[in-house]
Scaffold this motif. Structure first.
Motif, PDB file in Angstrom:
ATOM      1  N   PRO A  32      -2.870   1.699   7.234  1.00 60.44           N
ATOM      2  CA  PRO A  32      -3.921   2.221   6.342  1.00 60.44           C
ATOM      3  C   PRO A  32      -4.685   1.101   5.650  1.00 60.44           C
ATOM      4  O   PRO A  32      -4.116   0.089   5.258  1.00 60.44           O
ATOM      5  N   ALA A  42       7.418  -0.672   6.646  1.00 58.61           N
ATOM      6  CA  ALA A  42       7.249   0.471   5.752  1.00 58.61           C
ATOM      7  C   ALA A  42       8.562   0.703   5.013  1.00 58.61           C
ATOM      8  O   ALA A  42       9.591   0.978   5.627  1.00 58.61           O
ATOM      9  N   TYR A  94       0.861  -1.176   0.000  1.00 57.03           N
ATOM     10  CA  TYR A  94       0.000   0.000   0.000  1.00 57.03           C
ATOM     11  C   TYR A  94       0.899   1.228   0.000  1.00 57.03           C
ATOM     12  O   TYR A  94       1.845   1.318   0.794  1.00 57.03           O
ATOM     13  N   TYR A  95       0.638   2.193  -0.885  1.00 53.62           N
ATOM     14  CA  TYR A  95       1.443   3.407  -0.945  1.00 53.62           C
ATOM     15  C   TYR A  95       0.839   4.474  -0.056  1.00 53.62           C
ATOM     16  O   TYR A  95      -0.296   4.901  -0.255  1.00 53.62           O
ATOM     17  N   ASP A  96       1.593   4.907   0.937  1.00 54.05           N
ATOM     18  CA  ASP A  96       1.201   6.006   1.817  1.00 54.05           C
ATOM     19  C   ASP A  96       1.841   7.267   1.248  1.00 54.05           C
ATOM     20  O   ASP A  96       3.032   7.515   1.447  1.00 54.05           O
ATOM     21  N   LYS A  97       1.042   8.037   0.522  1.00 53.91           N
ATOM     22  CA  LYS A  97       1.550   9.206  -0.191  1.00 53.91           C
ATOM     23  C   LYS A  97       2.112  10.260   0.766  1.00 53.91           C
ATOM     24  O   LYS A  97       3.164  10.839   0.513  1.00 53.91           O
ATOM     25  N   LYS A  98       1.419  10.460   1.879  1.00 59.70           N
ATOM     26  CA  LYS A  98       1.838  11.483   2.845  1.00 59.70           C
ATOM     27  C   LYS A  98       3.212  11.158   3.445  1.00 59.70           C
ATOM     28  O   LYS A  98       4.078  12.014   3.545  1.00 59.70           O
ATOM     29  N   ILE A 128       3.810   0.291   2.305  1.00 61.28           N
ATOM     30  CA  ILE A 128       3.487  -0.441   3.517  1.00 61.28           C
ATOM     31  C   ILE A 128       3.134  -1.885   3.192  1.00 61.28           C
ATOM     32  O   ILE A 128       2.307  -2.144   2.319  1.00 61.28           O
TER      33      ILE A 128
END
Length: 61
Positions: free
Chosen positions: A60, A35, A19-23, A28
């Motif tokens: 997330p 991460a 999962y890409y956590d842009k902030k 992830i």
């Protein structure tokens, strides 16, 4: 982060989806609670560079 790249990248440990956590600019892995950093648009997929997610840190959805 390139959408196509996200579709083909997997966790180097469990081979599961990321999962890409842009902030946070991180990829992830939910099962491993790791991460992986993304630096200058380039994912760093090394276990030594990954940070462990804290138990109270939400993963997330």
């Amino acid at each position: 982060m390139d959408k196509y790249l996200l579709e083909i990248l997997v966790c180097p440990l469990c081979k599961g989806p990321l999962y890409y956590d842009k902030k946070a600019e991180e990829l992830i892995c939910r099962p491993d609670r790791l991460a992986y950093p993304v630096r200058d648009g380039i994912p760093v997929m090394l276990e030594d560079e990954a940070r462990e997610l804290d138990p109270e840190e939400g993963v997330p959805a």
